[in-house]
Design a protein around this motif. Sequence first.
Motif, mmCIF file in Angstrom:
data_model
loop_
_atom_site.group_PDB
_atom_site.id
_atom_site.type_symbol
_atom_site.label_atom_id
_atom_site.label_comp_id
_atom_site.label_asym_id
_atom_site.label_seq_id
_atom_site.Cartn_x
_atom_site.Cartn_y
_atom_site.Cartn_z
ATOM 1 N N ARG A 132 -31.102 -7.728 -27.858
ATOM 2 C CA ARG A 132 -30.748 -6.332 -28.128
ATOM 3 C C ARG A 132 -31.057 -5.456 -26.911
ATOM 4 N N GLY A 133 -32.158 -5.761 -26.240
ATOM 5 C CA GLY A 133 -32.473 -5.018 -25.024
ATOM 6 C C GLY A 133 -31.403 -5.210 -23.965
ATOM 7 N N ALA A 134 -30.922 -6.455 -23.821
ATOM 8 C CA ALA A 134 -29.851 -6.733 -22.860
ATOM 9 C C ALA A 134 -28.565 -6.018 -23.275
ATOM 10 N N TYR A 135 -28.313 -5.964 -24.579
ATOM 11 C CA TYR A 135 -27.113 -5.283 -25.071
ATOM 12 C C TYR A 135 -27.169 -3.788 -24.764
ATOM 13 N N TRP A 136 -28.343 -3.185 -24.982
ATOM 14 C CA TRP A 136 -28.473 -1.765 -24.671
ATOM 15 C C TRP A 136 -28.345 -1.499 -23.169
ATOM 16 N N ALA A 137 -28.824 -2.428 -22.356
ATOM 17 C CA ALA A 137 -28.629 -2.293 -20.911
ATOM 18 C C ALA A 137 -27.132 -2.327 -20.581
ATOM 19 N N PHE A 138 -26.395 -3.173 -21.278
ATOM 20 C CA PHE A 138 -24.944 -3.244 -21.097
ATOM 21 C C PHE A 138 -24.278 -1.942 -21.528
ATOM 22 N N LEU A 139 -24.745 -1.355 -22.636
ATOM 23 C CA LEU A 139 -24.136 -0.130 -23.140
ATOM 24 C C LEU A 139 -24.315 1.048 -22.183
ATOM 25 N N GLN A 140 -25.323 0.976 -21.328
ATOM 26 C CA GLN A 140 -25.521 2.059 -20.368
ATOM 27 C C GLN A 140 -24.374 2.134 -19.370
ATOM 28 N N ASN A 141 -23.797 0.993 -19.012
ATOM 29 C CA ASN A 141 -22.612 0.980 -18.149
ATOM 30 C C ASN A 141 -21.766 -0.236 -18.485
ATOM 31 N N PRO A 142 -20.894 -0.128 -19.493
ATOM 32 C CA PRO A 142 -20.114 -1.282 -19.930
ATOM 33 C C PRO A 142 -18.971 -1.647 -18.992
ATOM 34 N N TYR A 143 -18.741 -0.828 -17.946
ATOM 35 C CA TYR A 143 -17.585 -1.040 -17.080
ATOM 36 C C TYR A 143 -17.896 -1.783 -15.785
ATOM 37 N N GLU A 144 -19.119 -2.285 -15.639
ATOM 38 C CA GLU A 144 -19.463 -2.992 -14.408
ATOM 39 C C GLU A 144 -18.736 -4.327 -14.288
ATOM 40 N N GLY A 145 -18.406 -4.939 -15.427
ATOM 41 C CA GLY A 145 -17.604 -6.151 -15.409
ATOM 42 C C GLY A 145 -18.371 -7.445 -15.285
ATOM 43 N N ASP A 146 -19.702 -7.394 -15.321
ATOM 44 C CA ASP A 146 -20.487 -8.617 -15.142
ATOM 45 C C ASP A 146 -21.298 -8.978 -16.389
ATOM 46 N N ALA A 147 -21.045 -8.319 -17.503
ATOM 47 C CA ALA A 147 -21.816 -8.578 -18.721
ATOM 48 C C ALA A 147 -21.349 -9.857 -19.397
ATOM 49 N N ARG A 148 -22.225 -10.455 -20.191
ATOM 50 C CA ARG A 148 -21.841 -11.617 -20.980
ATOM 51 C C ARG A 148 -20.789 -11.184 -21.998
ATOM 52 N N ILE A 149 -19.783 -12.015 -22.170
ATOM 53 C CA ILE A 149 -18.635 -11.631 -22.982
ATOM 54 C C ILE A 149 -19.025 -11.401 -24.445
ATOM 55 N N GLY A 150 -20.111 -12.028 -24.910
ATOM 56 C CA GLY A 150 -20.571 -11.791 -26.272
ATOM 57 C C GLY A 150 -20.949 -10.337 -26.498
ATOM 58 N N TYR A 151 -21.579 -9.706 -25.502
ATOM 59 C CA TYR A 151 -21.937 -8.299 -25.616
ATOM 60 C C TYR A 151 -20.691 -7.416 -25.572
ATOM 61 N N VAL A 152 -19.711 -7.821 -24.769
ATOM 62 C CA VAL A 152 -18.456 -7.073 -24.697
ATOM 63 C C VAL A 152 -17.770 -7.086 -26.065
ATOM 64 N N PHE A 153 -17.730 -8.266 -26.697
ATOM 65 C CA PHE A 153 -17.100 -8.365 -28.005
ATOM 66 C C PHE A 153 -17.878 -7.579 -29.056
ATOM 67 N N LEU A 154 -19.192 -7.570 -28.972
ATOM 68 C CA LEU A 154 -19.990 -6.838 -29.946
ATOM 69 C C LEU A 154 -19.652 -5.348 -29.901
ATOM 70 N N LEU A 155 -19.557 -4.797 -28.712
ATOM 71 C CA LEU A 155 -19.126 -3.411 -28.563
ATOM 72 C C LEU A 155 -17.692 -3.244 -29.059
ATOM 73 N N TYR A 156 -16.847 -4.218 -28.691
ATOM 74 C CA TYR A 156 -15.430 -4.132 -29.034
ATOM 75 C C TYR A 156 -15.190 -4.133 -30.538
ATOM 76 N N TYR A 157 -16.000 -4.893 -31.294
ATOM 77 C CA TYR A 157 -15.854 -4.889 -32.754
ATOM 78 C C TYR A 157 -15.920 -3.463 -33.303
ATOM 79 N N GLY A 158 -16.892 -2.711 -32.841
ATOM 80 C CA GLY A 158 -17.029 -1.331 -33.295
ATOM 81 C C GLY A 158 -15.878 -0.458 -32.859
ATOM 82 N N LEU A 159 -15.342 -0.724 -31.664
ATOM 83 C CA LEU A 159 -14.185 0.039 -31.188
ATOM 84 C C LEU A 159 -12.959 -0.256 -32.048
ATOM 85 N N GLU A 160 -12.817 -1.519 -32.488
ATOM 86 C CA GLU A 160 -11.712 -1.856 -33.388
ATOM 87 C C GLU A 160 -11.801 -1.048 -34.672
#
Length: 335
Positions: free
Chosen positions: A88-116
Amino acid sequence: MSRLEYVAHEDLKKLLWWNDGPEKNYSKKCRQEAICQDGVVVAWISQPGNDEPSVMSVNDAVSFESDEPNMKEPPYYPKYSDLTAKQRGAYWAFLQNPYEGDARIGYVFLLYYGLERHLVEGDLEAAVKVILTLRKVYDNSSFQLYSAHALVISILSHQRLDLLQQFMCSIEKDYEYQFSCNLYAICKFLLGLPLVPADLVRMAKDVDFRKLNYIKNYPTEFISTLENQMKVLYGITSLFISDFFTSNQWGDLQKQSIAVYANVSLNSRWIDIPFLLSYKPLKDVIREILEKTHEELKIELRKRRQAGEIVAVEIEKKREFLNPCSLMRVRKNNC
């Protein structure tokens, strides 16, 4: 962690889902299912739906003392509630800047689920903006497919052709085309955009053209030859679907089933759409152009071999295609 440590990118602050706390905006809903007999609804039953996988709680443990390189990957269908405190800490670090492009794809999908979920029942425009930006930096094929399908279907359900135009204008990189060619053709038809040579090549399998060896090995030469063949056969370099098909004929088309939403808590994750590329007049023309191109390129390559030329097999990781926006038949370019 304290409330002050919940820090996300400005674009996301109103797009995250909470099931408690001062920003609570999510409640689990029951799903209504009909019991039918001979086509008549005889009863309705309520089934508890799946929890939104991206929903968060202020009581969830979060640790920022994580060893990111050695941390276990999020599961295939990640849920925020199932993550460890360090994840969760890593996920929140990702949420601070989701556009860097180097995050694990699982975190990208987790954010994306909510966007859907926002595409379906929340802030449509804000979600579209974030998803289009994420598509630019994450080339994962599953993410590209689901995000394109969800965007198009959701935008059409809201009757927002202006947002559909934004989506089509956003497609620039080769990997951004990794979704249904049929859905892409529907978008072009609805926006009055022509099919260009590169589009016809991508649609080869959908129109039952199977001679793919030259397309795979000589993609640039195939597209160039195809453009010449279009000039020879029809005196044009692009095809408008409206020259072959009208919206009055939607009901006559075959159906194609496509995956729409990756979020398991949303209904209608698979839907049937009109299979536009199965329409025989349009399908026959595209296949004819591809056939003529294949034969013409075969002759040209044979001549070059006989002349002693070395025909190098092109291996292109990235190809430049015509931007659909540049061909938009509108008075003003809105890209």
